[in-house]
Design an enzyme around this catalytic site. Structure first.
Site, PDB file in Angstrom:
ATOM      1  N   ASN A 211       0.842  -1.194   0.000  1.00 31.86           N
ATOM      2  CA  ASN A 211       0.000   0.000   0.000  1.00 31.86           C
ATOM      3  C   ASN A 211       0.875   1.241   0.000  1.00 31.86           C
ATOM      4  O   ASN A 211       2.103   1.145   0.061  1.00 31.86           O
ATOM      5  CB  ASN A 211      -0.970  -0.024   1.184  1.00 31.86           C
ATOM      6  CG  ASN A 211      -0.230  -0.043   2.507  1.00 31.86           C
ATOM      7  OD1 ASN A 211       0.461   0.900   2.854  1.00 31.86           O
ATOM      8  ND2 ASN A 211      -0.355  -1.141   3.243  1.00 31.86           N
ATOM      9  N   ASP A 280      -5.064  -5.854   4.891  1.00 28.46           N
ATOM     10  CA  ASP A 280      -6.215  -6.590   5.422  1.00 28.46           C
ATOM     11  C   ASP A 280      -6.251  -8.020   4.902  1.00 28.46           C
ATOM     12  O   ASP A 280      -6.869  -8.888   5.509  1.00 28.46           O
ATOM     13  CB  ASP A 280      -7.511  -5.871   5.036  1.00 28.46           C
ATOM     14  CG  ASP A 280      -7.674  -4.577   5.821  1.00 28.46           C
ATOM     15  OD1 ASP A 280      -7.238  -4.557   6.994  1.00 28.46           O
ATOM     16  OD2 ASP A 280      -8.214  -3.598   5.275  1.00 28.46           O
ATOM     17  N   LYS A 290       8.313 -18.052  -9.270  1.00 29.51           N
ATOM     18  CA  LYS A 290       7.758 -16.864  -9.930  1.00 29.51           C
ATOM     19  C   LYS A 290       6.588 -17.282 -10.838  1.00 29.51           C
ATOM     20  O   LYS A 290       6.725 -18.236 -11.618  1.00 29.51           O
ATOM     21  CB  LYS A 290       8.863 -16.200 -10.766  1.00 29.51           C
ATOM     22  CG  LYS A 290       8.416 -14.908 -11.387  1.00 29.51           C
ATOM     23  CD  LYS A 290       9.517 -14.297 -12.237  1.00 29.51           C
ATOM     24  CE  LYS A 290       8.946 -13.149 -13.042  1.00 29.51           C
ATOM     25  NZ  LYS A 290       9.737 -12.835 -14.210  1.00 29.51           N
ATOM     26  N   PHE A 324      -5.614   4.597  14.144  1.00 31.01           N
ATOM     27  CA  PHE A 324      -5.755   5.552  13.049  1.00 31.01           C
ATOM     28  C   PHE A 324      -6.834   5.029  12.117  1.00 31.01           C
ATOM     29  O   PHE A 324      -6.978   3.813  11.960  1.00 31.01           O
ATOM     30  CB  PHE A 324      -4.431   5.688  12.278  1.00 31.01           C
ATOM     31  CG  PHE A 324      -3.555   6.784  12.820  1.00 31.01           C
ATOM     32  CD1 PHE A 324      -2.985   6.659  14.077  1.00 31.01           C
ATOM     33  CD2 PHE A 324      -3.313   7.932  12.080  1.00 31.01           C
ATOM     34  CE1 PHE A 324      -2.181   7.672  14.590  1.00 31.01           C
ATOM     35  CE2 PHE A 324      -2.515   8.946  12.584  1.00 31.01           C
ATOM     36  CZ  PHE A 324      -1.948   8.820  13.841  1.00 31.01           C
ATOM     37  N   LYS A 338     -14.695   2.097  14.293  1.00 35.98           N
ATOM     38  CA  LYS A 338     -13.423   1.415  14.595  1.00 35.98           C
ATOM     39  C   LYS A 338     -13.007   1.636  16.048  1.00 35.98           C
ATOM     40  O   LYS A 338     -12.463   0.753  16.700  1.00 35.98           O
ATOM     41  CB  LYS A 338     -12.319   1.897  13.652  1.00 35.98           C
ATOM     42  CG  LYS A 338     -12.528   1.426  12.214  1.00 35.98           C
ATOM     43  CD  LYS A 338     -11.534   2.044  11.231  1.00 35.98           C
ATOM     44  CE  LYS A 338     -11.958   1.681   9.806  1.00 35.98           C
ATOM     45  NZ  LYS A 338     -11.121   2.322   8.782  1.00 35.98           N
ATOM     46  N   LYS A 342     -12.626  -1.782  18.119  1.00 39.63           N
ATOM     47  CA  LYS A 342     -11.272  -2.204  18.494  1.00 39.63           C
ATOM     48  C   LYS A 342     -10.944  -1.855  19.955  1.00 39.63           C
ATOM     49  O   LYS A 342      -9.790  -1.988  20.371  1.00 39.63           O
ATOM     50  CB  LYS A 342     -10.250  -1.589  17.529  1.00 39.63           C
ATOM     51  CG  LYS A 342     -10.516  -2.002  16.061  1.00 39.63           C
ATOM     52  CD  LYS A 342      -9.494  -1.478  15.077  1.00 39.63           C
ATOM     53  CE  LYS A 342     -10.021  -1.606  13.648  1.00 39.63           C
ATOM     54  NZ  LYS A 342      -9.072  -2.174  12.705  1.00 39.63           N
TER      55      LYS A 342
END
Ligand code: CTP
Length: 405
Positions: A211, A280, A290, A324, A338, A342
């Site tokens: 990401n 995630d 490969k 965050f 969240k 959490k």
């Protein structure tokens, strides 16, 4: 008025056209009650006589390694131990280069190497010299080691051009010294775990799912926590940034590695600030070879990764948990969800699609949401400034916990 009573300030003066301004700095610091001692390079004495500083500080001024001090062979140690803080002003490009690389070839640089006192550096030079990548690299090295850099001002320079490189005014330099002593080491004795960067999930030996997290926000949070006196563990996924000095640094790749590294430390920490962008999902079947491009299309089956923060929320004893929420829509609602799911103490929400926020920029725009429903909105700020805000709020939580509220 005597804000600096009993504080020992060592001023290291290197040679530049702005050297004369340090006379006023020394004088102001004395008036604020500080004990001031001065070390000069030989070049600095070309601009101001040691005698001037001697009269103002009422202390002998040290210049040469083997001459000025009575106890010459340990002069640098005596000075290094004297200092509660060391101000290097003006700091020339030459000095910055030496300090960055540990060169000790005169009394001043030897003293710098020998001291454990925090350093505050005020560079002053011609704009091109200041902007030269060599100087910028050296400043970066020093800043990463925790050296406080006072940014030079922009204006008319002695060389006739106008630009960045002017030594700030004496009152501004003194303000930094006052601020340094006023800054609370309010996290001393606390252990803070910070995660940062993006985790990556391998697909085959050459490819991965990743990401766009730069790690910057988390590295700034770690740096701020360290500056407030905390013992800091920084667990980082992928990031190109140099880790801050004096933190325990752990590099990980995958979400599972990050989870295990965190769980190793979790029971002994006072707080976790989870800025990492955790993948995630991971691929269900990692290909040990490969993957060749023979097929027209391929389907990668992904399976869910553990939600690390949720697990920490379940295991939570007295730790303060900060999450965050990186969102692109319904920012506040998703973040609130969240926070509860959490079991966090507060969550930092940001719209990563907003201009001046999110990945790979130096600034961010955040809101902090608390369990009682309160919310604070912050304007666009640098990630370093926001890290300060987050650490301040975290400190309030830790204080409340320790006072049993
Ligand atoms: N987080 C985590 N483990 C995961 C995913 C996220 O610990 N597998 C943490 C992040 O570090 C962050 C918080 O949970 O502090 C929220 O992360 P975010 O990516 O915004 O949300 P997700 O929980 O992943 O939910 P979604 O992707 O659906 O928005």
């Amino acid at each position: 008025m005597n804000e600096l009573e009993n504080k020992n300030v060592l001023i290291c003066v290197t040679g530049g056209i702005a050297t004369f301004k340090i006379v006023e700095v020394a004088s102001r610091l004395k008036k604020l009650g500080a004990n001031v001692r001065v070390v000069m390079t030989k070049a600095a004495t070309e601009f101001v006589s040691p005698r001037t500083f001697q009269e103002i500080t009422r202390n002998t001024v040290a210049v040469e390694m083997f001459k000025d001090a009575a106890d010459f062979n340990v002069a640098h140690i005596t000075l290094a131990n004297f200092a509660d803080v060391v101000l290097i002003a003006p700091a020339t490009a030459n000095f910055l280069a030496k300090a960055a690389h540990g060169i000790a070839d005169d009394l001043l640089t030897t003293t710098i190497l020998a001291t454990v006192a925090p350093l505050i550096v005020a560079p002053s030079m011609n704009t091109n010299m200041f902007e030269n990548p060599a100087t910028q690299e050296n400043l970066k090295i020093l800043a990463n080691r925790g050296v406080k850099i006072i940014e030079p001002a922009t204006g008319e320079l002695a060389c006739g051009i106008s630009g960045k490189g002017r030594l700030p005014e004496p009152e501004d330099i003194c303000e930094e010294i006052v601020k340094f002593f006023a800054a609370k080491k309010d996290l001393r004795g606390k252990k803070i775990l910070v995660t940062a960067g993006g985790t990556v999930e391998p697909i085959d030996p050459v490819r991965y799912i990743g990401n766009r997290s730069s790690g910057r926000m988390g590295y700034e949070v770690a740096r701020a926590a360290r500056n407030h006196g905390a013992e800091v563990i920084l667990i980082s996924g992928r990031s190109d940034l140099e880790p801050p000095a004096n933190v325990k640094f752990v590099r990980v790749e995958t979400a599972e590695q990050m989870r295990l590294s965190i769980l190793d430390e979790y029971s002994a920490v006072d707080a976790v600030v989870m800025t990492a962008a955790v993948s995630d999902y991971r691929v269900k079947h990692f290909s040990t070879q490969k993957i060749k491009k023979s097929a027209q299309s391929i389907i990668l089956e992904l399976v869910k990764n553990p939600d690390i923060l949720k697990e920490l929320g379940n295991l939570k004893k007295s730790q303060i948990l900060v999450g965050f929420a990186a969102e692109t829509e319904n920012v506040i609602n998703y973040a609130r969800g969240k926070l509860v799911e959490k079991n966090l103490d507060f969550i930092v929400a940001n719209d990563v699609s907003a201009e001046g926020a999110g990945f790979s920029v130096d600034t961010n725009i955040i809101s902090i949401i608390y369990r009682d429903g309160k919310m604070e909105n912050f304007p666009k700020m640098t990630k370093a400034e926001l890290a300060e805000k987050i650490i301040h709020r975290l400190t309030n939580f830790l204080d409340a916990r320790f006072s049993g509220q």
